[in-house]
Enzyme design. Structure first.
Site, short mmCIF file in Angstrom:
data_model
loop_
_atom_site.label_atom_id
_atom_site.label_comp_id
_atom_site.label_asym_id
_atom_site.label_seq_id
_atom_site.Cartn_x
_atom_site.Cartn_y
_atom_site.Cartn_z
N MET A 177 7.89 -2.49 -9.14
CA MET A 177 7.73 -3.94 -9.02
C MET A 177 7.54 -4.58 -10.40
SD MET A 177 5.54 -4.59 -5.47
CE MET A 177 4.13 -3.57 -5.91
N THR A 209 -4.83 -2.77 -12.60
CA THR A 209 -5.68 -2.32 -11.49
C THR A 209 -5.86 -3.48 -10.51
OG1 THR A 209 -7.78 -3.02 -12.48
CG2 THR A 209 -6.98 -0.80 -13.05
N GLU A 211 0.84 -1.19 0.00
CA GLU A 211 0.00 0.00 0.00
C GLU A 211 0.88 1.23 0.00
OE1 GLU A 211 -2.31 -0.35 3.57
OE2 GLU A 211 -0.76 0.49 4.84
N GLU A 251 8.73 -3.44 -13.23
CA GLU A 251 10.02 -3.41 -13.92
C GLU A 251 10.96 -4.48 -13.39
OE1 GLU A 251 11.28 0.57 -13.27
OE2 GLU A 251 10.05 1.42 -14.89
N HIS A 264 -4.33 3.19 7.77
CA HIS A 264 -3.21 2.68 8.57
C HIS A 264 -2.24 3.79 8.93
CE1 HIS A 264 -3.87 -1.53 6.64
NE2 HIS A 264 -4.66 -1.34 7.68
N VAL A 312 2.40 -7.60 -12.10
CA VAL A 312 1.64 -6.49 -11.54
C VAL A 312 0.51 -6.15 -12.51
CG1 VAL A 312 1.70 -4.12 -10.72
CG2 VAL A 312 3.69 -5.60 -10.39
N GLY A 372 10.09 -7.44 -12.67
CA GLY A 372 9.64 -8.75 -13.11
C GLY A 372 8.47 -9.32 -12.33
N PHE A 373 7.92 -8.54 -11.40
CA PHE A 373 6.73 -8.98 -10.69
C PHE A 373 5.55 -9.00 -11.67
CE2 PHE A 373 7.91 -7.48 -6.12
CZ PHE A 373 9.23 -7.90 -6.31
#
Length: 664
Positions: free
Chosen positions: A330, A340, A269, A332, A311, A337, A334-335
């Site tokens: 993230m 939306t 987040e 970039e 939070h 992602v 390789g996650f």
């Protein structure tokens, strides 16, 4: 689960539940030896045992229910630590059987009793959680502590973290709902209700390990993972504070080492930089498993000012901490992602299907869905069961926000100032009576409240009080004298006068009939009062009834009977019991609130006796207080007020063995 008290019922090996000999209460024994060492990456396993710190019985029951549907042989909760004391066992359920869970007043005693426990779920409040957590970390056996409390001061959280690192203790939280390892262990209320746990198939392990800051969103992740993959392998909600005990990278590295976890899922987040530590680990090759990730809070860029997203740590202090920047970094790295959050399920499904296709994940046959033990109260609320009630109440209800008297809220009782007579009308007759009827009821209570210390009820109360007994004992001793001879004239008068009136007997015929049957007329006669010395209480009743009641046929009939009886003897007057009785019958029959059948039923029930008991209780309590106030001592009746008539046996004369002489 260790039994809090000794029992003759044998315990099975390794704490297997064994039923007691004479009941359905299950007791558990602690395993006889400590568990074997577990891999470093494993926090929880099928034999994890914990303490719950704080009297959170609902959370404990949820954990036990989870254990049961996961088919654990021993419950995960070894006991409750509750330093405020008050009880030593807590009755819980293991499936459908009852079990006793020990409650310890000191942490030291709990630890000494259960050497197999290595985890604590700490429900202490934000005020006491620091002290309790520091105390828990003094015991080397404790390796994991989940801190549920929100609002823990940041300085205290950092102190806890510092000590935990030195001692090798894993902290989950603060401000966390906890975590779950399907089929093995869950922390507190993680996963929600049992129906949600079953729907998300958390009773058996899958292949996805997730980490989330949000406890609420962890439930959403459970649902998403179940719908798109073979399920959750482990899930942790680290909490949303600025200084959580463990961070994303800690759990991601654990998941990397766990051969059963094939997919990593990260829900970050806005705020903080912990996601970048995971990115670094991927770039360094420390994490090689596929990661599906998303940082919540991309909407912040659409707002004109900085926003705090719930939070404590969810606020960007730089561009680097924005959700958009994290998602970009993230992706970039390789996650996987999505564009939306709504696309997260599809991204997760794509990764899962690829791993299934290349053989990395081998889906297993789905086990039978376990039956969920459900509490009776919850099943009833859901409308799943019905049972005949043991009792029925039609007069009051205390289940809602406000107490109801015959459907009338207690606030309305005072707002309308209906008085004690109005309350009696609601509770005794389940309806509002006319104002004059309520005032008559109050009048009767005042007239019957006391009749001096010499009557049997008052005498019993006084003697019992002087014997040193309490208020209730003294009151009951007086009330127990009420019957056919004391107080019974009300019911008797109502019955006899009503029967004669309804038969159409004239007052003289009624008197003659009672004389022929050798019966006294209830409600007629007084020891002291007479026609020339009238009882003012009777006059008060007559005046009130004639002035307020719509009709008074029975009272007028009783007055006519009095004319006949007093012509024979001056003290055969209508006494207060008789006056109240016939007036009450007139009230029931003529106030417009009762049908003839209802009026007759209430009279047969003994409602007049109820009036006398209620009124006389006022006076009996007064006599109790009077004696206590006077500090009177134990009562002993004087000898000269007792006539002693004792039998004597004549001795020595033959034939007189069975003869008894009485000396006076």
């Amino acid at each position: 689960m260790p039994a809090a008290t000794s029992t003759s019922a044998p315990n099975g090996a390794n704490g297997t539940p064994v039923a007691g000999p004479n009941d359905n209460i299950t007791r558990f024994s602690a395993p006889s030896r400590a568990l074997s060492p577990t891999p470093q990456h494993t926090l929880f396993h099928p034999k994890t045992r914990c303490f719950v710190y704080g009297l959170q019985t609902k959370a404990v029951q949820g954990m036990l229910d989870f254990d049961f549907i996961c088919k654990r042989k021993t419950p995960s909760v070894a006991g409750i630590i509750y330093t405020f004391g008050g009880q030593f066992v807590s009755k819980m359920y293991w499936g459908t059987s009852e079990t006793l869970l020990p409650v310890y007043q000191s942490t030291e005693k709990a630890m000494a009793k259960h050497s197999d426990v290595d985890t604590v779920v700490n429900f202490a409040s934000s005020r006491s959680v620091f002290q309790s957590t520091m105390e828990l970390m003094e015991f080397p056996q404790i390796k994991t502590i989940a801190i549920i409390a929100e609002g823990v001061p940041e300085r205290r959280a950092r102190e806890i973290l510092h000590v935990a690192k030195k001692k090798g203790v894993t902290i989950i939280g603060p401000a966390t709902v906890g975590g779950i390892k399907p089929g093995m262990f869950k922390i507190g209320n993680t996963g929600g209700m049992m129906d949600n746990i079953v729907a998300s198939k958390l009773y058996r392990a899958g292949s996805v390990g997730y980490v989330s800051k949000s406890g609420g969103m962890s439930n959403e992740l459970n649902n998403i993972v179940e719908q798109t993959t073979n399920g959750v392998a482990e899930g942790i909600a680290i909490g949303g504070d600025r200084y959580p005990g463990t961070t994303f990278i800690d759990h991601m590295l654990r998941y990397q080492e766990d051969p059963n976890i094939k997919i990593l899922l990260l829900l970050g987040e806005v705020g903080g930089v912990e996601e970048y530590r995971v990115i670094e680990a991927v770039k360094e090759g420390r994490i090689t498993k596929p990661i599906v990730a998303w940082a919540i809070g991309t909407v912040a860029s659409m707002l004109k000012t900085e926003v705090q997203f719930g939070h404590a740590g969810s606020m960007a202090n730089s561009q680097l901490e924005t959700a958009s920047a994290k998602n970009k970094a993230m992706k970039e790295a390789g996650f996987h992602v999505p564009d939306t959050f709504e696309d997260l399920p599809a991204a997760l499904s794509d990764v899962y299907q690829k791993l299934v296709a290349d053989g990395t994940i081998k889906p297993q046959p789905e086990p039978a869905v376990p039956k969920i033990p459900i509490d009776y109260s919850w099943a009833q609320e859901l409308g799943l069961i019905r049972k005949p009630a043991a009792f029925i109440s039609t007069i009051s209800d205390d289940r809602g926000q406000e107490l109801l008297y015959a459907g009338m809220p207690i606030s309305e009782v005072f707002k309308e100032n209906i008085g004690i007579g109005g309350v009696m009308s609601l509770l005794w007759f389940r309806r509002r009576l006319p104002d004059f009827a309520s005032r008559f009821l109050e009048m009767v209570l005042m007239l019957t409240a006391d009749h001096g210390p010499a009557v049997s009820g008052a005498m019993n109360t006084i003697i019992t009080t002087r014997a040193g007994k309490d208020l209730i004992s003294a009151l009951v001793s007086g009330l127990l004298t009420i019957g056919s001879r004391f107080g019974g004239a009300l019911d008797g008068a109502a019955e006899e006068f009503t029967k004669a009136y309804d038969k159409g007997l004239s007052p003289r015929d009624f008197v003659d009939t009672m004389r022929k049957e050798n019966k006294l007329i209830p409600g007629i006669g007084h020891r002291v009062k007479s026609r020339n010395n009238p009882d003012l209480r009777v006059s008060l009743v007559k005046d009130f009834v004639h002035a307020n009641f719509p009709k008074t046929p029975l009272l007028d009939y009783a007055i006519a009977v009095e004319t006949v009886t007093t012509s024979k003897k001056d003290n055969l007057i209508l006494n207060v019991d008789g006056a109240v009785a016939v007036a009450f019958v007139d009230l029931m029959r003529n106030c417009g609130a009762f049908s003839p059948e209802e009026a007759e039923d209430y009279l047969k029930m003994g409602v007049l006796n109820g009036l006398f008991v209620l009124g006389r209780s006022i006076g009996l309590i007064a006599h109790f207080l009077d004696q206590k106030r006077l500090r009177t001592g134990l009562y002993r009746h004087p000898w000269d007020d007792i006539t002693y008539l004792l039998p004597s046996l004549a001795k020595g004369a033959p034939g007189n063995e069975g003869r008894v002489e009485v000396q006076v």
